[in-house]
Design a protein around this motif. Structure first.
Motif, mmCIF file in Angstrom:
data_model
loop_
_atom_site.group_PDB
_atom_site.id
_atom_site.type_symbol
_atom_site.label_atom_id
_atom_site.label_comp_id
_atom_site.label_asym_id
_atom_site.label_seq_id
_atom_site.Cartn_x
_atom_site.Cartn_y
_atom_site.Cartn_z
ATOM 1 N N GLU A 211 0.839 -1.202 0.000
ATOM 2 C CA GLU A 211 0.000 0.000 0.000
ATOM 3 C C GLU A 211 0.868 1.243 0.000
ATOM 4 O O GLU A 211 1.996 1.230 0.499
ATOM 5 C CB GLU A 211 -0.918 0.056 1.230
ATOM 6 N N SER A 212 0.296 2.305 -0.501
ATOM 7 C CA SER A 212 0.936 3.616 -0.431
ATOM 8 C C SER A 212 -0.146 4.686 -0.519
ATOM 9 O O SER A 212 -1.296 4.402 -0.856
ATOM 10 C CB SER A 212 1.957 3.793 -1.561
ATOM 11 N N GLY A 213 0.235 5.921 -0.192
ATOM 12 C CA GLY A 213 -0.674 7.036 -0.370
ATOM 13 C C GLY A 213 -1.266 7.610 0.900
ATOM 14 O O GLY A 213 -1.994 8.601 0.848
ATOM 15 N N GLY A 214 -0.983 7.017 2.040
ATOM 16 C CA GLY A 214 -1.512 7.555 3.281
ATOM 17 C C GLY A 214 -0.845 8.865 3.644
ATOM 18 O O GLY A 214 0.118 9.306 3.010
ATOM 19 N N GLY A 215 -1.358 9.498 4.685
ATOM 20 C CA GLY A 215 -0.778 10.756 5.128
ATOM 21 C C GLY A 215 -1.700 11.517 6.044
ATOM 22 O O GLY A 215 -2.695 10.983 6.530
ATOM 23 N N LEU A 216 -1.363 12.774 6.264
ATOM 24 C CA LEU A 216 -2.134 13.670 7.115
ATOM 25 C C LEU A 216 -2.919 14.631 6.234
ATOM 26 O O LEU A 216 -2.356 15.254 5.322
ATOM 27 C CB LEU A 216 -1.195 14.443 8.038
ATOM 28 N N VAL A 217 -4.203 14.762 6.513
ATOM 29 C CA VAL A 217 -5.052 15.647 5.724
ATOM 30 C C VAL A 217 -6.074 16.297 6.639
ATOM 31 O O VAL A 217 -6.448 15.717 7.678
ATOM 32 C CB VAL A 217 -5.746 14.848 4.586
ATOM 33 N N GLN A 218 -6.512 17.476 6.276
ATOM 34 C CA GLN A 218 -7.537 18.149 7.060
ATOM 35 C C GLN A 218 -8.917 17.584 6.744
ATOM 36 O O GLN A 218 -9.153 17.052 5.649
ATOM 37 C CB GLN A 218 -7.520 19.646 6.764
ATOM 38 N N ALA A 219 -9.803 17.724 7.702
ATOM 39 C CA ALA A 219 -11.177 17.285 7.488
ATOM 40 C C ALA A 219 -11.751 17.950 6.234
ATOM 41 O O ALA A 219 -11.527 19.140 5.989
ATOM 42 C CB ALA A 219 -12.032 17.626 8.697
ATOM 43 N N GLY A 220 -12.447 17.152 5.440
ATOM 44 C CA GLY A 220 -12.983 17.635 4.184
ATOM 45 C C GLY A 220 -12.079 17.397 3.000
ATOM 46 O O GLY A 220 -12.499 17.571 1.845
ATOM 47 N N GLY A 221 -10.850 17.012 3.256
ATOM 48 C CA GLY A 221 -9.874 16.787 2.204
ATOM 49 C C GLY A 221 -9.983 15.412 1.582
ATOM 50 O O GLY A 221 -10.882 14.631 1.899
ATOM 51 N N SER A 222 -9.020 15.123 0.693
ATOM 52 C CA SER A 222 -9.017 13.870 -0.052
ATOM 53 C C SER A 222 -7.646 13.226 -0.022
ATOM 54 O O SER A 222 -6.621 13.907 0.121
ATOM 55 C CB SER A 222 -9.403 14.134 -1.512
ATOM 56 N N LEU A 223 -7.652 11.915 -0.180
ATOM 57 C CA LEU A 223 -6.438 11.130 -0.341
ATOM 58 C C LEU A 223 -6.756 9.970 -1.270
ATOM 59 O O LEU A 223 -7.893 9.501 -1.304
ATOM 60 C CB LEU A 223 -5.928 10.570 0.989
ATOM 61 N N ARG A 224 -5.724 9.486 -1.971
ATOM 62 C CA ARG A 224 -5.885 8.275 -2.766
ATOM 63 C C ARG A 224 -4.852 7.245 -2.318
ATOM 64 O O ARG A 224 -3.655 7.510 -2.358
ATOM 65 C CB ARG A 224 -5.726 8.538 -4.261
ATOM 66 N N TYR B 151 -4.220 -12.762 2.071
ATOM 67 C CA TYR B 151 -3.042 -11.917 1.905
ATOM 68 C C TYR B 151 -3.349 -10.488 2.346
ATOM 69 O O TYR B 151 -4.416 -9.956 2.048
ATOM 70 C CB TYR B 151 -2.590 -11.920 0.445
ATOM 71 N N TRP B 152 -2.389 -9.894 3.026
ATOM 72 C CA TRP B 152 -2.555 -8.539 3.558
ATOM 73 C C TRP B 152 -1.326 -7.704 3.267
ATOM 74 O O TRP B 152 -0.196 -8.203 3.271
ATOM 75 C CB TRP B 152 -2.769 -8.589 5.072
ATOM 76 N N GLY B 153 -1.544 -6.429 3.048
ATOM 77 C CA GLY B 153 -0.444 -5.495 2.962
ATOM 78 C C GLY B 153 0.008 -5.063 4.344
ATOM 79 O O GLY B 153 -0.568 -5.469 5.362
ATOM 80 N N GLN B 154 1.012 -4.206 4.371
ATOM 81 C CA GLN B 154 1.599 -3.791 5.645
ATOM 82 C C GLN B 154 0.813 -2.648 6.290
ATOM 83 O O GLN B 154 1.015 -2.347 7.476
ATOM 84 C CB GLN B 154 3.060 -3.341 5.433
ATOM 85 N N GLY B 155 -0.074 -2.030 5.536
ATOM 86 C CA GLY B 155 -0.884 -0.939 6.076
ATOM 87 C C GLY B 155 -0.266 0.426 5.802
ATOM 88 O O GLY B 155 0.946 0.574 5.709
ATOM 89 N N THR B 156 -1.132 1.411 5.679
ATOM 90 C CA THR B 156 -0.692 2.792 5.503
ATOM 91 C C THR B 156 -1.556 3.688 6.392
ATOM 92 O O THR B 156 -2.770 3.537 6.450
ATOM 93 C CB THR B 156 -0.752 3.220 4.027
ATOM 94 N N GLN B 157 -0.903 4.603 7.100
ATOM 95 C CA GLN B 157 -1.603 5.449 8.077
ATOM 96 C C GLN B 157 -2.307 6.601 7.381
ATOM 97 O O GLN B 157 -1.704 7.317 6.559
ATOM 98 C CB GLN B 157 -0.608 6.007 9.100
ATOM 99 N N VAL B 158 -3.564 6.778 7.729
ATOM 100 C CA VAL B 158 -4.335 7.944 7.300
ATOM 101 C C VAL B 158 -4.767 8.698 8.551
ATOM 102 O O VAL B 158 -5.398 8.112 9.431
ATOM 103 C CB VAL B 158 -5.564 7.537 6.468
ATOM 104 N N THR B 159 -4.414 9.962 8.628
ATOM 105 C CA THR B 159 -4.777 10.795 9.763
ATOM 106 C C THR B 159 -5.531 12.016 9.261
ATOM 107 O O THR B 159 -5.026 12.742 8.398
ATOM 108 C CB THR B 159 -3.538 11.234 10.554
ATOM 109 N N VAL B 160 -6.743 12.208 9.789
ATOM 110 C CA VAL B 160 -7.579 13.334 9.389
ATOM 111 C C VAL B 160 -7.707 14.258 10.586
ATOM 112 O O VAL B 160 -8.232 13.870 11.629
ATOM 113 C CB VAL B 160 -8.960 12.869 8.915
ATOM 114 N N SER B 161 -7.239 15.477 10.423
ATOM 115 C CA SER B 161 -7.295 16.452 11.514
ATOM 116 C C SER B 161 -8.570 17.288 11.415
ATOM 117 O O SER B 161 -9.052 17.577 10.318
ATOM 118 C CB SER B 161 -6.071 17.359 11.472
ATOM 119 N N SER B 162 -9.052 17.679 12.562
ATOM 120 C CA SER B 162 -10.311 18.468 12.599
ATOM 121 C C SER B 162 -10.034 19.964 12.491
ATOM 122 O O SER B 162 -8.909 20.413 12.578
ATOM 123 C CB SER B 162 -11.068 18.168 13.884
#
Length: 126
Positions: free
Chosen positions: A6-19, A115-126
């Motif tokens: 997996e890839s593409g996780g990250g920190l985003v503000q509420a209302g935002g987008s990630l892929r 089968y599972w991936g290693q995981g990717t962190q998604v953090t949404v800030s308010s």
């Protein structure tokens, strides 16, 4: 050796987008069901979305329906999770999973996926 990355996780503000992306390797996944799960701290792993690798429309958890879209690129052996209108409660580690021909009534069950991936962190800030 089967591998999901997996890839593409990250920190985003509420209302935002990630892929998020999940690239599969090691075998043909044409008969597999691909899924996205997520797990927040101190919570159980939760179903997000799933689809057969080769055909069909994805199924979504009610909590993400209308905000998240799962898609695939067979040529790249990659599935995607486009996440929009993100909320703080979407914060979690997101996992990609693959299982052999998981029936639709079982797609919500993590134990159905081998089968599972290693995981990717998604953090949404308010």
């Amino acid at each position: 050796q089967v591998q999901l990355v997996e890839s593409g996780g990250g920190l985003v503000q509420a209302g935002g987008s990630l892929r998020l992306s999940c690239t599969a390797s090691g075998r043909s996944f044409s008969s597999y069901t691909m899924a996205w799960f997520r797990q927040a701290p101190n919570k159980e792993r939760e179903f997000v979305a799933a689809a057969f690798w080769s055909s069909g429309d994805p199924n979504y958890a009610d909590s993400v329906k209308g905000r998240f879209t799962m898609s695939r690129d067979n040529a790249k052996n990659t599935v995607y999770l486009q996440m929009g209108s993100l909320k703080p409660e979407d914060t979690a580690v997101y996992y990609c999973a693959a299982g052999m021909a998981v029936l639709s009534r079982h797609i919500f069950e993590p134990t159905r996926y081998r089968y599972w991936g290693q995981g990717t962190q998604v953090t949404v800030s308010s």
